[in-house]
Design an enzyme around this catalytic site. Structure first.
Site, PDB file in Angstrom:
ATOM      1  N   ASP A  89     -13.692   5.996  -5.805  1.00  0.00           N
ATOM      2  CA  ASP A  89     -14.151   6.473  -4.508  1.00  0.00           C
ATOM      3  C   ASP A  89     -13.197   6.146  -3.367  1.00  0.00           C
ATOM      4  O   ASP A  89     -13.372   6.633  -2.256  1.00  0.00           O
ATOM      5  CB  ASP A  89     -15.532   5.888  -4.173  1.00  0.00           C
ATOM      6  N   ARG A 115     -24.920  16.990  -7.657  1.00  0.00           N
ATOM      7  CA  ARG A 115     -24.780  15.848  -6.752  1.00  0.00           C
ATOM      8  C   ARG A 115     -26.024  14.998  -6.799  1.00  0.00           C
ATOM      9  O   ARG A 115     -27.069  15.402  -7.255  1.00  0.00           O
ATOM     10  CB  ARG A 115     -24.564  16.341  -5.314  1.00  0.00           C
TER      11      ARG A 115
END
Length: 188
Positions: free
Chosen positions: A99, A167
């Protein structure tokens, strides 16, 4: 007993005050598990410190109806935590390395990288496809993933499948798989 007559204990009588380290993390269940693991390691190395976890939502956590690649913003899962570090609201943050942006903001550094846990992806099939593999799914079956890289790799190996963005946190993705008829499988 304090000798100043007000009944308040001195720091020496109660022992030294423990230093509190504020650890920033995302609110997601997986991020909390990772952070709890890191805090447990830090406590083992620094038993004289106290750790407080500060969980927050990030842009990437809030925008769940758009593929990450189409949002067009950098640091989707890190920006709010970076701001908290800049404002001294937290002392350190815990992230998944995947990330992090490829270039860290000025003044930021990766302080540690923990031993990697199992790096393998998992395929979870919709209940109607129990016993199948990606290879044996019917033509044009839709497989959900949040990773462009993963979708590209799998598309090359399984050209008979379609790949679509999915998602949400782990529980949300599993619920979407079970409740929606949209996905034959998801990659986690």
């Amino acid at each position: 007993m304090s000798g100043n007559g007000n009944g308040a204990a001195t720091a020496e009588e109660n022992g030294p005050k423990m230093r509190v380290i504020r650890v920033g993390t995302r609110k997601s269940q997986l991020a909390r598990i990772q952070t709890d693991s890191v805090v447990a390691m830090l406590k083992a190395f620094y038993p004289g410190l106290q750790f407080e976890i500060v969980a927050m939502s990030t842009t990437g956590d809030k925008i769940l109806d758009t593929a990450l690649s189409k949002i067009g913003e950098k640091s989707l899962f890190t920006k709010e935590l970076e701001h908290a570090l800049e404002k001294n609201e937290v002392d350190l943050v815990v992230h998944s390395l995947k990330d992090l942006p490829t270039v860290l903001p000025p003044g930021f550094t990766i302080g540690a990288i923990c031993k990697r846990e199992n790096p393998y992806d998992a395929v979870v099939f919709h209940p109607k496809f129990v016993g199948k593999t990606l290879e044996t799914l019917p033509e044009k079956s839709v497989v959900g993933t949040s990773s462009l890289r993963r979708a590209a790799q799998l598309q090359r190996k399984f050209p008979h499948l379609e790949f679509k963005s999915i998602r949400g946190n782990l529980n949300t993705r599993l619920r979407k798989l079970d409740e929606l008829q949209e996905f034959s499988a998801i990659i986690l």
